[in-house]
Write an enzyme that holds these catalytic residues in place. Structure first.
Site, PDB file in Angstrom:
ATOM      1  N   ASN A  30      21.211   3.076 -11.834  1.00 38.23           N
ATOM      2  CA  ASN A  30      21.307   4.498 -11.518  1.00 38.23           C
ATOM      3  C   ASN A  30      20.714   4.713 -10.131  1.00 38.23           C
ATOM      4  OD1 ASN A  30      21.321   7.283 -11.427  1.00 38.23           O
ATOM      5  ND2 ASN A  30      19.665   7.539 -12.918  1.00 38.23           N
TER       6      ASN A  30
ATOM      7  N   SER B  52      10.929   1.813 -14.915  1.00 38.48           N
ATOM      8  CA  SER B  52      10.220   0.831 -14.088  1.00 38.48           C
ATOM      9  C   SER B  52      10.519  -0.603 -14.501  1.00 38.48           C
ATOM     10  CB  SER B  52       8.711   1.105 -14.100  1.00 38.48           C
ATOM     11  OG  SER B  52       8.416   2.360 -13.532  1.00 38.48           O
TER      12      SER B  52
ATOM     13  N   GLY C 121      10.066   5.701 -12.531  1.00 38.18           N
ATOM     14  CA  GLY C 121       9.683   5.781 -11.130  1.00 38.18           C
ATOM     15  C   GLY C 121       8.196   5.801 -10.882  1.00 38.18           C
TER      16      GLY C 121
ATOM     17  N   GLU D 267      15.858  13.702 -15.682  1.00 36.98           N
ATOM     18  CA  GLU D 267      15.845  14.497 -14.454  1.00 36.98           C
ATOM     19  C   GLU D 267      16.880  15.607 -14.509  1.00 36.98           C
ATOM     20  OE1 GLU D 267      14.312  10.526 -12.156  1.00 36.98           O
ATOM     21  OE2 GLU D 267      16.364  11.212 -11.807  1.00 36.98           O
TER      22      GLU D 267
ATOM     23  N   LYS E 165      20.662   7.383  -8.466  1.00 34.05           N
ATOM     24  CA  LYS E 165      20.137   8.745  -8.312  1.00 34.05           C
ATOM     25  C   LYS E 165      20.621   9.327  -6.980  1.00 34.05           C
ATOM     26  CE  LYS E 165      16.368   7.577 -11.382  1.00 34.05           C
ATOM     27  NZ  LYS E 165      14.956   7.781 -11.751  1.00 34.05           N
TER      28      LYS E 165
ATOM     29  N   GLU F 133      14.410   6.160 -22.256  1.00 30.19           N
ATOM     30  CA  GLU F 133      13.655   6.198 -21.009  1.00 30.19           C
ATOM     31  C   GLU F 133      12.438   7.101 -21.170  1.00 30.19           C
ATOM     32  OE1 GLU F 133      16.213   5.193 -17.241  1.00 30.19           O
ATOM     33  OE2 GLU F 133      16.407   7.287 -17.761  1.00 30.19           O
TER      34      GLU F 133
ATOM     35  N   HIS G 277      20.156  12.489 -18.525  1.00 34.69           N
ATOM     36  CA  HIS G 277      18.973  11.875 -17.923  1.00 34.69           C
ATOM     37  C   HIS G 277      17.854  12.903 -17.876  1.00 34.69           C
ATOM     38  CE1 HIS G 277      16.350   9.941 -14.983  1.00 34.69           C
ATOM     39  NE2 HIS G 277      17.003   8.810 -15.225  1.00 34.69           N
TER      40      HIS G 277
END
Length: 244
Positions: free
Chosen positions: A9, A206, A167, A91, A11, A161, A89
């Site tokens: 991904n 990560s 991240g 985000e 992003k 996730e 996701h």
């Protein structure tokens, strides 16, 4: 036998030069034993030509077309060669207010259009520390099973996730990741045991070249949804090799 998937991904990152760097991504990767997917920003999808891996979108609309500025439809993704699309996701859930129910509708739209949705679930650190992990995951999964038939769910992929590991450089331990994946599979087995046993479950948060093999060795983890490391071709290749 569940075939592993490693999906990158990107992003809101990327460039034409990065696309070029990935032209030889699958050199040294046995694509017979692992499916490799890159999900770049939509504007870079046309730049991938004759890639030795699958392409995916980062999101899609639950609608087919119309006056919805900035949205991307399933047909648009398919026209530029996508086989997969990331749905829900964290985000997107946080930045764009996507609810469990909306995520389920998007997953359904993907499946109806022959795209494989990679449906993301996962908790915040506060939720985990409050002892509410399983209830939180169950609510995300129950929205899916309320919207999809068992036959449709079988065409999806689930990516666990934990938000606190995305991240941050902090990775869930293999034991923590396996426990969450085992819960997801067991919870979906209440809906349909056969579908749950065959469903590919990915870990994201990560994942790096040096921890991928241990994570992917867990019995309920079938690959990964990779963020930062998917922007470095050598690192991403090593992760793909660890899965296959």
């Amino acid at each position: 036998m569940r075939k592993p998937i490693v999906a990158g991904n990107w992003k809101m990152n990327g460039s034409r030069s990065l696309v070029s760097d990935f032209s030889a991504l699958t050199d040294g990767v046995n694509t017979d034993t692992v499916d490799v997917v890159i999900c770049p920003p939509a504007c870079y999808l046309p730049a991938f030509e004759n890639a030795g891996f699958a392409l995916g979108g980062q999101t899609l609309s639950e609608l087919d077309n119309g006056a919805h500025t900035g949205d991307i439809s399933a047909d648009m993704l398919k026209e530029f060669g996508c086989q997969y699309v990331i749905v829900g996701h964290s985000e997107r859930r946080e930045d764009h207010g996507e609810s469990n129910e909306l995520v389920a509708k998007k997953a359904l739209k993907a499946i109806e259009n022959d795209l494989v949705p990679i449906v993301c679930v996962g908790e915040s650190l506060a939720t985990r520390e409050a002892g509410e992990l399983e209830d939180f995951l169950a609510a995300q999964l129950d929205a899916l099973t309320a919207t999809l038939s068992a036959q449709q769910l079988a065409k999806a992929v689930i990516a666990y996730e934990p938000i606190w590991a995305i991240g941050t450089g902090v990775t869930a331990s293999p034991q923590q990741a396996q426990e969450a994946h085992a819960f997801i599979r067991a919870h979906l087995a209440k809906f349909d045991a056969d579908v749950a046993s065959g469903l590919q479950l990915l870990y994201g948060g990560s994942v790096k070249a040096d921890n991928a093999a241990e994570l992917f060795a867990q019995p309920d983890i079938d690959g990964g949804l990779i963020g930062g490391a998917s922007l470095k071709v050598d690192d991403f290749r090593k992760i793909c090799q660890a899965a296959g």
